[in-house]
Design an enzyme around this catalytic site. Sequence first.
Site, PDB file in Angstrom:
ATOM      1  N   ASP A   1      -8.236   3.759   1.370  1.00  0.00           N
ATOM      2  CA  ASP A   1      -7.278   4.096   2.422  1.00  0.00           C
ATOM      3  C   ASP A   1      -8.029   4.572   3.664  1.00  0.00           C
ATOM      4  O   ASP A   1      -8.722   5.589   3.617  1.00  0.00           O
ATOM      5  CB  ASP A   1      -6.357   5.205   1.896  1.00  0.00           C
ATOM      6  CG  ASP A   1      -5.132   5.372   2.768  1.00  0.00           C
ATOM      7  OD1 ASP A   1      -5.167   4.923   3.932  1.00  0.00           O
ATOM      8  OD2 ASP A   1      -4.144   5.936   2.279  1.00  0.00           O
TER       9      ASP A   1
ATOM     10  N   ARG B   1      -3.280  -0.572   5.553  1.00  0.00           N
ATOM     11  CA  ARG B   1      -3.872  -1.662   4.766  1.00  0.00           C
ATOM     12  C   ARG B   1      -2.959  -2.869   4.589  1.00  0.00           C
ATOM     13  O   ARG B   1      -3.370  -4.012   4.867  1.00  0.00           O
ATOM     14  CB  ARG B   1      -4.299  -1.134   3.382  1.00  0.00           C
ATOM     15  CG  ARG B   1      -5.423  -0.130   3.446  1.00  0.00           C
ATOM     16  CD  ARG B   1      -5.605   0.596   2.115  1.00  0.00           C
ATOM     17  NE  ARG B   1      -4.480   1.482   1.827  1.00  0.00           N
ATOM     18  CZ  ARG B   1      -4.326   2.181   0.724  1.00  0.00           C
ATOM     19  NH1 ARG B   1      -5.224   2.083  -0.245  1.00  0.00           N
ATOM     20  NH2 ARG B   1      -3.280   2.972   0.559  1.00  0.00           N
TER      21      ARG B   1
ATOM     22  N   CYS C   1       0.859  -1.190   0.000  1.00  0.00           N
ATOM     23  CA  CYS C   1       0.000   0.000   0.000  1.00  0.00           C
ATOM     24  C   CYS C   1       0.894   1.239   0.000  1.00  0.00           C
ATOM     25  O   CYS C   1       2.092   1.129  -0.319  1.00  0.00           O
ATOM     26  CB  CYS C   1      -0.980  -0.020   1.172  1.00  0.00           C
ATOM     27  SG  CYS C   1      -0.232   0.049   2.818  1.00  0.00           S
TER      28      CYS C   1
HETATM   29  P1  4NP Z   1      -1.787   2.911   4.113  1.00  0.00           P
HETATM   30  O1  4NP Z   1      -2.374   4.288   4.674  1.00  0.00           O
HETATM   31  O2  4NP Z   1      -1.264   3.192   2.714  1.00  0.00           O
HETATM   32  O3  4NP Z   1      -2.961   1.996   4.095  1.00  0.00           O
HETATM   33  O4  4NP Z   1      -0.695   2.470   5.067  1.00  0.00           O
HETATM   34  C1  4NP Z   1      -1.619   5.463   4.794  1.00  0.00           C
HETATM   35  C2  4NP Z   1      -0.724   5.603   5.828  1.00  0.00           C
HETATM   36  C3  4NP Z   1      -0.019   6.766   5.978  1.00  0.00           C
HETATM   37  C4  4NP Z   1      -0.199   7.798   5.083  1.00  0.00           C
HETATM   38  C5  4NP Z   1      -1.080   7.669   4.041  1.00  0.00           C
HETATM   39  C6  4NP Z   1      -1.773   6.486   3.884  1.00  0.00           C
HETATM   40  N1  4NP Z   1       0.519   9.004   5.237  1.00  0.00           N
HETATM   41  O5  4NP Z   1       0.256   9.960   4.482  1.00  0.00           O
HETATM   42  O6  4NP Z   1       1.382   9.108   6.144  1.00  0.00           O
END
Ligand code: 4NP
Length: 147
Positions: free
Chosen positions: A119, A9, A3
Amino acid sequence: MVCLGNICRSPLAEGILQDKIYKQKLNWIVDSAGTAGYHIGEAPHHLSQKVALQNGINISHQKCRKFLRKDIIEFDKIYVMDEENYAEVKSICGNDWNENKVDLLLNESYPNENRSVPDPWYGNEDGYHKVFKMINEACEAIIKKYK
Ligand code: 4NP
């Protein structure tokens, strides 16, 4: 399992598939990574940890890492959560890109529909439960298909 942050995720996807691999006594190796390096070394988001644990899966030991070009060589299959992850993985892989190895995770549960795992980062706990359910269905389909 890939991800953006490897915080919400893909740690759930790693934990869910690992749990099924263990229960089925399969010798598969599963790992997760993010296309961005914002959270390297951190444990999964506390709501991902909480929702996983409510479903009997402990993901607290996981450590965030960035997706590496060599991952496409070392792993047989790379599952991404959304189209943006797909494009980033393609860019990171350069000449090692192999289209046959990479797919959206939800194409395993909803073939050819190109659905995304949304997300949950900006939302509340409910989003993490929804994401858990989607990922769980897809991982069940992966086990049935490849075991
Ligand atoms: P992930 O979600 O891709 O599902 O781990 C996110 C985690 C952190 C961030 C964005 C999406 N961030 O901008 O720090």
